[in-house]
Design a protein around this motif. Structure first.
Motif, PDB file in Angstrom:
ATOM      1  N   PRO A 116      41.740   8.431 -11.936  1.00 24.33           N
ATOM      2  CA  PRO A 116      42.376   7.899 -13.146  1.00 24.33           C
ATOM      3  C   PRO A 116      42.686   8.990 -14.172  1.00 24.33           C
ATOM      4  O   PRO A 116      43.709   8.926 -14.859  1.00 24.33           O
ATOM      5  N   ALA A 117      41.830  10.005 -14.263  1.00 20.69           N
ATOM      6  CA  ALA A 117      42.092  11.097 -15.200  1.00 20.69           C
ATOM      7  C   ALA A 117      43.344  11.866 -14.785  1.00 20.69           C
ATOM      8  O   ALA A 117      44.209  12.155 -15.619  1.00 20.69           O
ATOM      9  N   VAL A 118      43.452  12.174 -13.507  1.00 21.42           N
ATOM     10  CA  VAL A 118      44.634  12.884 -13.010  1.00 21.42           C
ATOM     11  C   VAL A 118      45.880  12.018 -13.196  1.00 21.42           C
ATOM     12  O   VAL A 118      46.936  12.499 -13.607  1.00 21.42           O
ATOM     13  N   ALA A 119      45.757  10.716 -12.911  1.00 25.62           N
ATOM     14  CA  ALA A 119      46.895   9.802 -13.061  1.00 25.62           C
ATOM     15  C   ALA A 119      47.346   9.710 -14.514  1.00 25.62           C
ATOM     16  O   ALA A 119      48.547   9.672 -14.800  1.00 25.62           O
ATOM     17  N   ALA A 120      46.401   9.684 -15.438  1.00 25.03           N
ATOM     18  CA  ALA A 120      46.755   9.625 -16.863  1.00 25.03           C
ATOM     19  C   ALA A 120      47.485  10.895 -17.298  1.00 25.03           C
ATOM     20  O   ALA A 120      48.485  10.827 -18.024  1.00 25.03           O
ATOM     21  N   ILE A 121      47.005  12.041 -16.850  1.00 20.85           N
ATOM     22  CA  ILE A 121      47.686  13.305 -17.175  1.00 20.85           C
ATOM     23  C   ILE A 121      49.082  13.312 -16.574  1.00 20.85           C
ATOM     24  O   ILE A 121      50.052  13.702 -17.224  1.00 20.85           O
ATOM     25  N   SER A 180      51.687   6.960 -10.907  1.00 20.01           N
ATOM     26  CA  SER A 180      50.588   7.016 -11.880  1.00 20.01           C
ATOM     27  C   SER A 180      50.039   5.634 -12.163  1.00 20.01           C
ATOM     28  O   SER A 180      48.821   5.433 -12.215  1.00 20.01           O
ATOM     29  N   GLY A 181      50.936   4.671 -12.346  1.00 21.51           N
ATOM     30  CA  GLY A 181      50.505   3.300 -12.599  1.00 21.51           C
ATOM     31  C   GLY A 181      49.708   2.724 -11.439  1.00 21.51           C
ATOM     32  O   GLY A 181      48.699   2.047 -11.643  1.00 21.51           O
ATOM     33  N   ALA A 182      50.153   3.007 -10.222  1.00 20.26           N
ATOM     34  CA  ALA A 182      49.421   2.529  -9.038  1.00 20.26           C
ATOM     35  C   ALA A 182      48.027   3.148  -8.994  1.00 20.26           C
ATOM     36  O   ALA A 182      47.043   2.467  -8.706  1.00 20.26           O
ATOM     37  N   TRP A 183      47.941   4.449  -9.296  1.00 18.83           N
ATOM     38  CA  TRP A 183      46.645   5.125  -9.253  1.00 18.83           C
ATOM     39  C   TRP A 183      45.730   4.695 -10.382  1.00 18.83           C
ATOM     40  O   TRP A 183      44.513   4.689 -10.228  1.00 18.83           O
ATOM     41  N   LEU A 184      46.302   4.317 -11.517  1.00 15.95           N
ATOM     42  CA  LEU A 184      45.467   3.790 -12.596  1.00 15.95           C
ATOM     43  C   LEU A 184      45.004   2.371 -12.267  1.00 15.95           C
ATOM     44  O   LEU A 184      43.877   2.000 -12.560  1.00 15.95           O
ATOM     45  N   ALA A 230      46.560   2.194  -3.835  1.00 11.89           N
ATOM     46  CA  ALA A 230      46.386   3.650  -3.858  1.00 11.89           C
ATOM     47  C   ALA A 230      47.311   4.321  -2.845  1.00 11.89           C
ATOM     48  O   ALA A 230      47.938   5.341  -3.144  1.00 11.89           O
ATOM     49  N   LEU A 231      47.417   3.734  -1.659  1.00 12.93           N
ATOM     50  CA  LEU A 231      48.305   4.281  -0.632  1.00 12.93           C
ATOM     51  C   LEU A 231      49.766   4.185  -1.067  1.00 12.93           C
ATOM     52  O   LEU A 231      50.551   5.115  -0.850  1.00 12.93           O
TER      53      LEU A 231
END
Length: 140
Positions: free
Chosen positions: A65-70, A16-20, A119-120
């Motif tokens: 980012p929305a999906v990562a936050a959830i 999640s942190g990487a995706w944010l 992201a990867l």
């Protein structure tokens, strides 16, 4: 919580942190997008300034980012429904990121910028989190 049970939670949080974090870094190492973050590229595309980025990428960039936050919010929650939700969210985010990666960098690793690598890494961390949660669940 047993130490082994904490592994999936740590991996989910890291993914999640990487995706944010990836939205604040450029995804390409050269060209006009090498100085623009995905959010800036999406805004430039939306404004018609950047025609090389497909319109769908601009919308997809906002979803990650929305999906990562959830996903990050669900990390401390336990139970089958939460595990399934995390897995589905990770699958959606991974698919979106791989589509964006292919679109912006033509899937050429020498064109990857720091955001693409992050992201990867998030995708790989999510795969590890999913695998470890399955293994730990089977060993209970």
């Amino acid at each position: 919580m047993r130490p082994a049970a904490a592994v999936p939670a740590v991996l989910w949080a890291a993914a999640s942190g990487a995706w944010l974090g990836q939205v604040f870094l450029p995804w390409t190492s050269r060209g006009p997008l090498s100085r623009a973050t995905p959010l800036e590229a999406g805004a430039l595309r939306h404004d018609g300034v950047l025609g090389s980025v497909p319109a769908s990428v601009g919308w997809l960039i906002v979803l990650v980012p929305a999906v990562a936050a959830i996903l990050l919010v669900t990390v401390p929650l336990s139970g089958r429904a939460w595990r399934v939700l995390r897995s589905v969210l990770a699958g959606i985010a991974s698919a979106i990121l791989l589509v964006i990666l292919a679109s912006l960098t033509r899937a050429e690793p020498d064109r990857f910028g720091p955001g693409a690598w992050l992201a990867l890494a998030g995708v790989l961390l999510a795969v590890g989190a999913f695998a470890s949660s399955v293994v730990i669940k089977e060993n209970r």
